[in-house]
Each structure stands twice: as C-alpha cells, then as structure tokens.
Write a protein that holds these residues in place. Structure first.
Motif, PDB file in Angstrom:
ATOM      1  N   ARG A 133       0.919  -0.698   0.224  1.00 60.62           N
ATOM      2  CA  ARG A 133       0.112   0.384   0.320  1.00 60.62           C
ATOM      3  C   ARG A 133       1.063   1.277   0.397  1.00 60.62           C
ATOM      4  O   ARG A 133       0.054   1.772  -0.051  1.00 60.62           O
ATOM      5  N   ILE A 136       2.120   2.038  -3.654  1.00 58.12           N
ATOM      6  CA  ILE A 136       1.157   2.667  -4.180  1.00 58.12           C
ATOM      7  C   ILE A 136       0.018   3.982  -4.268  1.00 58.12           C
ATOM      8  O   ILE A 136       0.382   4.426  -5.046  1.00 58.12           O
ATOM      9  N   LYS A 137       0.308   4.294  -3.222  1.00 54.73           N
ATOM     10  CA  LYS A 137       0.814   5.409  -2.761  1.00 54.73           C
ATOM     11  C   LYS A 137       1.666   7.016  -3.270  1.00 54.73           C
ATOM     12  O   LYS A 137       1.115   7.238  -3.413  1.00 54.73           O
ATOM     13  N   GLU A 140       0.984   6.227  -6.828  1.00 50.46           N
ATOM     14  CA  GLU A 140      -0.450   7.582  -6.956  1.00 50.46           C
ATOM     15  C   GLU A 140       0.509   9.249  -7.154  1.00 50.46           C
ATOM     16  O   GLU A 140      -0.141  10.739  -7.930  1.00 50.46           O
ATOM     17  N   SER A 141       0.788   9.733  -5.522  1.00 50.23           N
ATOM     18  CA  SER A 141       1.922  10.629  -5.313  1.00 50.23           C
ATOM     19  C   SER A 141       2.621  11.419  -7.016  1.00 50.23           C
ATOM     20  O   SER A 141       1.964  12.577  -6.865  1.00 50.23           O
ATOM     21  N   GLY A 143       1.472  11.114  -9.736  1.00 48.78           N
ATOM     22  CA  GLY A 143       0.247  10.539 -10.621  1.00 48.78           C
ATOM     23  C   GLY A 143       0.666   9.349 -12.122  1.00 48.78           C
ATOM     24  O   GLY A 143       0.235   9.474 -13.323  1.00 48.78           O
ATOM     25  N   TRP A 144       1.541   8.657 -10.974  1.00 54.51           N
ATOM     26  CA  TRP A 144       1.269   6.752 -12.130  1.00 54.51           C
ATOM     27  C   TRP A 144       0.311   6.416 -11.808  1.00 54.51           C
ATOM     28  O   TRP A 144      -0.302   6.764 -11.241  1.00 54.51           O
ATOM     29  N   LYS A 145       0.127   4.937 -12.679  1.00 56.22           N
ATOM     30  CA  LYS A 145      -1.397   4.378 -12.604  1.00 56.22           C
ATOM     31  C   LYS A 145      -0.554   3.116 -12.178  1.00 56.22           C
ATOM     32  O   LYS A 145       0.036   2.795 -12.173  1.00 56.22           O
ATOM     33  N   THR A 146      -1.376   2.851 -11.194  1.00 52.32           N
ATOM     34  CA  THR A 146      -1.040   1.594 -10.481  1.00 52.32           C
ATOM     35  C   THR A 146      -1.940  -0.109 -10.987  1.00 52.32           C
ATOM     36  O   THR A 146      -3.707   0.459 -10.704  1.00 52.32           O
ATOM     37  N   GLU A 147      -1.304  -1.307 -10.765  1.00 51.92           N
ATOM     38  CA  GLU A 147      -3.067  -2.136 -10.964  1.00 51.92           C
ATOM     39  C   GLU A 147      -2.300  -3.164 -10.249  1.00 51.92           C
ATOM     40  O   GLU A 147      -1.015  -3.830 -10.640  1.00 51.92           O
ATOM     41  N   ILE A 166       2.984  -0.902 -12.297  1.00 48.09           N
ATOM     42  CA  ILE A 166       3.162   0.765 -12.447  1.00 48.09           C
ATOM     43  C   ILE A 166       3.471   1.028 -13.298  1.00 48.09           C
ATOM     44  O   ILE A 166       4.560   1.037 -13.543  1.00 48.09           O
TER      45      ILE A 166
END
Length: 201
Positions: A133, A136-137, A140-141, A143-147, A166
């Motif tokens: 997690r 992931i955070k 996201e901070s 501006g990348w996409k995660t799956e 990522i």
C-alpha cells in the motif's frame, strides 16, 4: 559545463520553434520523438535559466557592495541577499551536474514490483500488505497509474505475495533501486501476550 548548458538551451528553443510549425504533426513518429526529447531537456533548461538569473542578480549585488555608498541597513540587506544567492547558485550547480549525467535507457519504462512475505507468519503478511500500500500511495503521489495484478491474501488483510504494475513516465528511474529485504519489529495485531515480533518481507 555552462557552454554545454547553453547548447542544450539552444537545442530546446529550436525544438520549441519546430513544434510550433503548421506541418509539425505531418510525421507523427518524428513529432512524438521530438516532443519526448523536448520533455527530457525541459528540467535542464529550467534549472539553467534559474542559474543564469541568480548569477546575474548576484553579480549586480556584488557590484553594488563593491561600489560603496550604501547606508548600513541597505548594505546588510544586500549582503544577506548576496549570501542567499551564492547558496542558491551552489545548489543549482549541483542539480545541473546531476541532470547532465547520462540517462539509463530504461529510465522511462514501467515497472513490475513483487512483494513476498518472509519470516513472521501472519504478521509478515500484514507487513507485506502495508509495504505494498505504501508503494501504491507513492506511485499515486507521482501521478503514476497502479494495478495490483495479483495478491495472495491470508484472510486477515495480509498478503503472502503480491504483484504490482506501475505505469508512468520515469517509473523505472525511481524504482530501480528498490529491492531487498524489509524488516519490522513491533507488537503485532496477531500477538496476545504483548511480545515484540520481528517480521520480514
């Protein structure tokens, strides 16, 4: 170094001028390549322009201080500003040296991060989920996409293992050194006696 930076700025300005031409997108492949190169040069040019501006201001202040004729208060203000600009110049010079280093060709690629619980049973799985997690955070901070492409859960919110994809510009450049064992020592939620456990992932 400054001559090299001046040439980089010239190249950047040429590209900006070319991008403004009406026929620029006639060759989409060439346009995409040029825009990508322009984007890579942008942080160098921005730092170089900041450096030039600070250098000019520092030189003007130095001339004022050397010329004399300033009252004590004004002289103190000028001296403080000059000192701050000198510090800024040193920082910008270091930043520019780093920006001019050769780039790893993989730096703009996407990454797959794998997480595996190590020693510590259920507590290690909980720790693995927390670290996952956290990444992931972080992604996201930026501006990348995660799956989260796979996750083997243990029933209490932990991951025995997980795989995270990522996607984003520069993801590999930031993540390529993220490897190895992570360790935590704490009283886990799974412990009833209050003992400190060591878990790894």
């Amino acid at each position: 170094m400054l001559e090299k930076l001046r040439l980089v700025e010239e190249r950047y300005m040429e590209m900006a001028e070319r991008a403004g031409q009406p026929d620029f997108y006639a060759d989409p492949k060439a346009a995409s390549k040029l825009l990508r190169e322009q984007k890579q040069l942008e942080p160098i040019v921005t730092a170089y322009r900041s450096f030039c501006k600070a250098k000019k201001e520092a030189e003007e202040l130095r001339e004022m201080l050397d010329a004399g004729g300033l009252d004590a208060e004004m002289k103190t203000l000028c001296q403080e500003e000059y000192t701050a600009l000198k510090k800024q110049l040193e920082e910008l010079e270091q930043e520019l040296k780093v920006l001019l280093l050769p780039k790893d060709p993989n730096d703009d690629k996407n990454v797959i991060v794998e997480f595996r619980a190590g020693a510590g049973g259920d507590e290690a799985a909980l720790f693995t989920a927390e670290i996952c997690r956290m990444y992931i955070k972080y992604a996201e901070s930026r501006g990348w996409k995660t799956e989260l492409t796979s996750a083997d859960e243990n029933g209490i919110g932990g991951f025995k293992d997980a795989t995270l994809l990522i996607n984003g510009a520069g993801a590999y450049s930031r993540m390529k050194y993220e490897s190895g064992t992570h360790r935590v020592q704490r009283v886990p939620e799974t412990e009833s006696g209050g003992r400190i456990h060591t878990s790894t992932m």
